[in-house]
Design an enzyme around this catalytic site. Structure first.
Site, PDB file in Angstrom:
ATOM      1  N   ASP A  34      36.469   8.597  35.629  1.00 36.09           N
ATOM      2  CA  ASP A  34      35.451   8.153  36.581  1.00 36.09           C
ATOM      3  C   ASP A  34      36.108   7.670  37.873  1.00 36.09           C
ATOM      4  O   ASP A  34      35.599   7.893  38.969  1.00 36.09           O
ATOM      5  CB  ASP A  34      34.634   6.998  35.988  1.00 36.09           C
ATOM      6  N   ASP A  38      35.395   8.887  41.620  1.00 35.35           N
ATOM      7  CA  ASP A  38      34.967   7.970  42.685  1.00 35.35           C
ATOM      8  C   ASP A  38      35.882   8.075  43.900  1.00 35.35           C
ATOM      9  O   ASP A  38      35.427   8.012  45.038  1.00 35.35           O
ATOM     10  CB  ASP A  38      34.970   6.516  42.182  1.00 35.35           C
ATOM     11  N   GLU A 115      10.293  24.974  21.523  1.00 33.41           N
ATOM     12  CA  GLU A 115      11.026  23.908  22.213  1.00 33.41           C
ATOM     13  C   GLU A 115      10.336  22.577  21.972  1.00 33.41           C
ATOM     14  O   GLU A 115       9.120  22.540  21.825  1.00 33.41           O
ATOM     15  CB  GLU A 115      11.027  24.168  23.736  1.00 33.41           C
ATOM     16  N   LYS A 117       8.379  19.421  22.979  1.00 35.03           N
ATOM     17  CA  LYS A 117       7.506  19.161  24.126  1.00 35.03           C
ATOM     18  C   LYS A 117       7.765  17.743  24.595  1.00 35.03           C
ATOM     19  O   LYS A 117       7.299  16.778  23.989  1.00 35.03           O
ATOM     20  CB  LYS A 117       6.041  19.354  23.755  1.00 35.03           C
ATOM     21  N   ASP A 119       7.729  14.330  26.682  1.00 33.69           N
ATOM     22  CA  ASP A 119       6.668  13.574  27.313  1.00 33.69           C
ATOM     23  C   ASP A 119       7.226  12.930  28.574  1.00 33.69           C
ATOM     24  O   ASP A 119       7.736  11.823  28.556  1.00 33.69           O
ATOM     25  CB  ASP A 119       6.188  12.509  26.335  1.00 33.69           C
ATOM     26  N   TYR A 229      12.906  24.269  31.353  1.00 35.58           N
ATOM     27  CA  TYR A 229      12.322  25.080  30.292  1.00 35.58           C
ATOM     28  C   TYR A 229      11.501  26.284  30.747  1.00 35.58           C
ATOM     29  O   TYR A 229      11.021  27.039  29.922  1.00 35.58           O
ATOM     30  CB  TYR A 229      11.483  24.217  29.352  1.00 35.58           C
ATOM     31  N   LYS A 317       0.772  20.063  18.875  1.00 36.86           N
ATOM     32  CA  LYS A 317       0.861  18.609  19.039  1.00 36.86           C
ATOM     33  C   LYS A 317       1.132  17.920  17.693  1.00 36.86           C
ATOM     34  O   LYS A 317       0.633  18.349  16.658  1.00 36.86           O
ATOM     35  CB  LYS A 317      -0.460  18.067  19.612  1.00 36.86           C
ATOM     36  N   CYS A 411       1.576 -26.085  11.756  1.00 36.47           N
ATOM     37  CA  CYS A 411       1.828 -24.950  10.861  1.00 36.47           C
ATOM     38  C   CYS A 411       0.583 -24.695  10.015  1.00 36.47           C
ATOM     39  O   CYS A 411       0.060 -25.623   9.377  1.00 36.47           O
ATOM     40  CB  CYS A 411       3.024 -25.265   9.972  1.00 36.47           C
ATOM     41  N   CYS A 414       1.554 -25.714   6.179  1.00 39.82           N
ATOM     42  CA  CYS A 414       1.852 -27.079   5.713  1.00 39.82           C
ATOM     43  C   CYS A 414       1.401 -28.157   6.691  1.00 39.82           C
ATOM     44  O   CYS A 414       1.517 -29.345   6.396  1.00 39.82           O
ATOM     45  CB  CYS A 414       3.341 -27.237   5.460  1.00 39.82           C
ATOM     46  N   CYS A 429       8.057 -23.444  12.441  1.00 39.55           N
ATOM     47  CA  CYS A 429       7.596 -24.645  11.756  1.00 39.55           C
ATOM     48  C   CYS A 429       8.838 -25.483  11.458  1.00 39.55           C
ATOM     49  O   CYS A 429       9.803 -24.986  10.903  1.00 39.55           O
ATOM     50  CB  CYS A 429       6.885 -24.253  10.460  1.00 39.55           C
ATOM     51  N   CYS A 434       8.342 -26.668   4.066  1.00 36.26           N
ATOM     52  CA  CYS A 434       7.081 -25.944   4.216  1.00 36.26           C
ATOM     53  C   CYS A 434       6.975 -24.883   3.117  1.00 36.26           C
ATOM     54  O   CYS A 434       7.880 -24.081   2.943  1.00 36.26           O
ATOM     55  CB  CYS A 434       7.030 -25.295   5.594  1.00 36.26           C
TER      56      CYS A 434
HETATM   57  S1  IVH Z   1       6.073  25.186  29.364  1.00 30.55           S
HETATM   58  C1  IVH Z   1       2.927  27.757  30.859  1.00 30.55           C
HETATM   59  N1  IVH Z   1       7.786  23.830  27.967  1.00 30.55           N
HETATM   60  O1  IVH Z   1       3.716  20.211  28.877  1.00 30.55           O
HETATM   61  C2  IVH Z   1       3.936  26.892  30.302  1.00 30.55           C
HETATM   62  N2  IVH Z   1       6.027  22.642  29.037  1.00 30.55           N
HETATM   63  O2  IVH Z   1       0.631  21.031  29.086  1.00 30.55           O
HETATM   64  C3  IVH Z   1       3.925  25.576  30.916  1.00 30.55           C
HETATM   65  N3  IVH Z   1       6.084  20.233  28.699  1.00 30.55           N
HETATM   66  O3  IVH Z   1       2.939  20.427  32.259  1.00 30.55           O
HETATM   67  C4  IVH Z   1       4.909  24.631  30.540  1.00 30.55           C
HETATM   68  N4  IVH Z   1       7.895  20.193  27.460  1.00 30.55           N
HETATM   69  O4  IVH Z   1       4.804  18.876  31.559  1.00 30.55           O
HETATM   70  C5  IVH Z   1       6.684  23.776  28.726  1.00 30.55           C
HETATM   71  N5  IVH Z   1       9.398  22.762  26.707  1.00 30.55           N
HETATM   72  C6  IVH Z   1       8.314  22.692  27.468  1.00 30.55           C
HETATM   73  C7  IVH Z   1       7.643  21.485  27.765  1.00 30.55           C
HETATM   74  C8  IVH Z   1       6.503  21.501  28.570  1.00 30.55           C
HETATM   75  C9  IVH Z   1       6.953  19.467  28.034  1.00 30.55           C
HETATM   76  C10 IVH Z   1       4.896  19.721  29.422  1.00 30.55           C
HETATM   77  C11 IVH Z   1       4.853  20.096  30.870  1.00 30.55           C
HETATM   78  C12 IVH Z   1       3.564  20.809  31.089  1.00 30.55           C
HETATM   79  C13 IVH Z   1       2.767  20.402  29.891  1.00 30.55           C
HETATM   80  C14 IVH Z   1       1.834  21.500  29.501  1.00 30.55           C
END
Ligand code: IVH
Length: 674
Positions: A34, A38, A115, A117, A119, A229, A317, A411, A414, A429, A434
């Site tokens: 590092d 730097d 893949e 999904k 969040d 992705y 989901k 408490c 007790c 407590c 107790c």
């Molecule tokens: S593909 C047409 N791949 O999910 C394909 N989406 O409801 C569109 N997301 O807005 C997206 N992981 O924010 C894809 N491996 C993944 C994903 C992914 C998360 C989210 C993304 C998208 C929403 C779709």
């Protein structure tokens, strides 16, 4: 140096810094320190300071330092950013596959790419001739916001693409999800609480909030990451399939999720879906499902898109880990250490397949912070093995005439005084006799990992205490059958079984005995460490603070709680009574000589054939090792069973020795093998 030489040097440094960013952030395999990095960055900054014309937008110095904006510009996506239709269970996933096959007029299996999904927040990154020129949010799919300055601060996003393995297309749009790892999220929230700021509700909100900052310096401090992705428009390079795309883009410097998998049928995709759902809490980042995508681009074209989502992909989901319910009451529950914990009684709600009717509210500070009141509608969460908790109140649904909740000053068990110790969030407590504490101690003493008194469960302990047969653990060893049969629902046979179990518990190990005593901060693991280090109860109870602190893993706080425990007359008296009741503590010499894993840190992951994970951990600890749950540079071995996941990936990435279950068994002394 003259100007030409300076320019040449700046070019050289730029190139090298890009390369080292790639090694560090994308390959996770840095080749310089590092400090060295730097130093090079500083040299480049100085050159650019002197000759501002050298400061190009793709310079590695340009990640931070852009001035705050007044507002974001709007960006129109060249190609719409679609969203996904959802499938909520295996049947609906099969339904998706049927629609795909119908659309393609085939009965053959279709190849999918699956893949995680993530969040987080979807973004689009645009590169012209390999240079990052624009980054935007998804927005409504057609237009989003220009967050280029903020995205630049994320080191996992390349500013300039690599062309050492593959030519660069003149125009390349890559889409991905910006997210925050749970650990970084928790760390940030701790800092915010300390600074008196409002914490973020979850990593997703935090990532989204961090990206939509007008001041890029704020984004820069947030440790955001990205997994790429999908593609947008690409000119000058064609791909036949999604898998080919995913395998290609890391060569240019993009980060893709190593868990992505190619599946030759929907059943394989379902296996992935179920496997990942069971591991979702171990990934270190939040996912809410998987995305299943048709791999072949020609087939995707054939299937086409609906108005907002493609026919060739679906979001599988997972079961929700959060649900909305109502707080019917709040109970102040008193534990073995006297801690008074507020527990919410919920209107029963099914979360991820389990009915939840109680959730912890942690402590008064948390109640105040979330302003939780009886009658409130709240979001409750249950994730993996952790105790369900109340995440937040839905204020819009608050009924009239609610009052802020305060833990009682007396408490509830007790009537003793409840006080908050300075620097601690917990109310306790203060009455050590107790009944809640005494009962808690008794339950703990009898529990499996402590003295392991078979049949002496929570209910029976309560009964024995309430009927005044036992006041402290030593009394257990003086129970008589005649007493027991008087208890409700206690037949002679069960009374005898219980007495036999109590008798059997007399023979124990020092580690179990220490753990059973309930010394604050001494858990199962530490009890074993103390057993190994001190060898006998006498050696431990006469140890000085210095001697205690000299033990690896014993810090000043733990040393003090052990020391204070043995210093307290009441505790000494209890130990005397226990020893008088003929408790025989096995000295660990025989076992301690086996130090197969002495000072080794071991992580078990995946399913093993011959052990449960918890048995394997105990075994490793008995043999001198330390079993932990996350892989780091300090890990010596990772034992990988079936379906080992991210921990195995991580071990391989950072070069930790990986053992199969059989290799682990081979290392064990003969008498410990299954
Ligand atoms: S593909 C047409 N791949 O999910 C394909 N989406 O409801 C569109 N997301 O807005 C997206 N992981 O924010 C894809 N491996 C993944 C994903 C992914 C998360 C989210 C993304 C998208 C929403 C779709």
């Amino acid at each position: 140096m003259n100007k030409d030489q300076d320019r040449e040097r700046a070019r050289e440094l730029t190139e090298e810094l890009h390369y080292h960013n790639f090694r560090y952030y994308i390959k996770d395999d840095p080749v310089i320190s590092d400090a060295e990095y730097d130093r090079m960055l500083r040299e480049l900054q100085e050159l650019e300071e002197e000759f501002p014309e050298l400061r190009t937008p793709d310079s590695p110095t340009q990640r931070v330092g852009a001035p705050p904006l007044d507002a974001f510009e709007t960006v129109t996506h060249r190609q719409q950013m679609l969203s996904l239709a959802n499938a909520f269970d295996v049947e609906e996933i099969r339904g998706f596959d049927e629609r795909v096959k119908r659309g393609l007029e085939t009965e053959e299996d279709v190849e999918y790419v699956c893949e995680p999904k993530l969040d987080g927040l979807a973004v689009e990154l645009v590169y012209e001739d390999g240079v990052f020129v624009q980054g935007s949010t998804r927005g409504d799919g057609t237009t989003g916001e220009d967050i280029t300055q903020n995205l630049r601060t994320i080191p996992y996003i390349p500013l300039k693409l690599r062309n050492d393995q593959l030519d660069l297309p003149p125009l390349l749009e890559v889409r991905g999800e910006v997210y925050m790892e749970e650990e970084d999220f928790e760390h940030l929230n701790e800092q915010r609480l300390e600074a008196g700021e409002q914490p973020f509700a979850n990593p997703r909100n935090c990532a989204a909030g961090s990206l939509r900052q007008l001041d890029p310096n704020v984004t820069a401090g947030r440790n955001l990451k990205i997994y790429c992705y999908e593609r947008g428009v690409i000119e000058g390079k064609s791909f036949g399939s999604h898998w080919e795309f995913l395998e290609t883009i890391p060569k240019w410097g993009f980060r893709t999720n190593p868990l992505a998998r190619r599946c030759s049928s929907i059943e394989e995709a379902i296996e992935f879906y179920e496997g990942l759902e069971s591991r979702r809490n171990d990934l270190g980042y939040e996912i809410d499902g998987i995305v299943i995508k048709v791999n072949d681009y020609a087939l995707r074209d054939e299937l086409g898109v609906r108005s907002r989502s493609p026919r060739w992909a679906v979001a599988g989901k997972f079961k929700a880990q959060q649900e909305v319910t109502v707080i019917e009451d709040i109970e102040a529950s008193v534990g073995r250490t006297g801690a008074v914990t507020p527990v919410a009684h919920l209107k029963p709600v099914n979360i991820g397949g389990v009915t939840v009717s109680r959730a912890t509210l942690h402590n008064q500070d948390e109640i105040d912070r979330k302003d939780v009141r009886i009658g409130d509608t709240v979001v409750a969460q249950r994730a993996g093995d952790v105790i369900p908790e109340v995440v937040k109140v839905i204020l819009e649904k608050r009924p009239e005439n609610t009052e802020p909740y305060h833990l009682p000053e007396e408490c509830p068990v007790c009537g003793g005084h409840v006080a908050k110790v300075e620097d601690e969030a917990i109310h306790r407590c203060q009455n050590i006799s107790c009944p809640a504490q005494v009962k808690g101690h008794l339950k703990h003493f009898a529990s499996k990992a402590a003295m392991d008194i078979d049949g002496l469960g929570v209910k029976l302990v309560e009964q024995l205490f309430d009927e005044e047969f036992i006041q402290d653990p030593a009394d257990l060893y003086h129970l008589a059958k005649d007493d027991l049969v008087e208890l409700e629902r206690m037949a002679e046979k069960s009374a005898q079984n219980l007495l036999d179990a109590i008798d059997a518990s007399r023979e124990t190990t020092l580690a179990r005995f220490l753990y059973a005593l309930g010394i604050r901060n001494v858990g199962e693991h530490l009890a074993r460490v103390l057993e190994r280090e001190f060898g006998s109860l006498d050696a431990l109870r006469t140890a000085s603070l210095d001697e205690l602190e000299s033990v690896n893993e014993v810090g000043p706080i733990v040393a003090e709680s052990i020391y204070n425990f043995f210093d307290e007359e009441q505790n000494r008296e209890l130990i005397r009574k226990l020893l008088d009741a003929n408790i025989a503590i096995e000295t660990p010499e025989a076992e301690a000589s086996d130090d197969t894993f002495a000072d080794k840190t071991i992580v078990f992951t995946g399913a093993m054939e011959h052990f449960t994970r918890s048995d394997a951990k105990k075994l490793a600890e008995r043999l001198g090792g330390r079993a932990t749950s996350s892989v780091s540079g300090n890990t010596d071995f990772v034992v990988a069973g079936e379906n080992a996941g991210s921990k195995l990936d991580k071990a391989q990435e950072i070069g930790v020795t990986v053992l199969t279950e059989q290799e682990f068994i081979d290392m064990l002394p003969e008498e410990c093998r299954p």
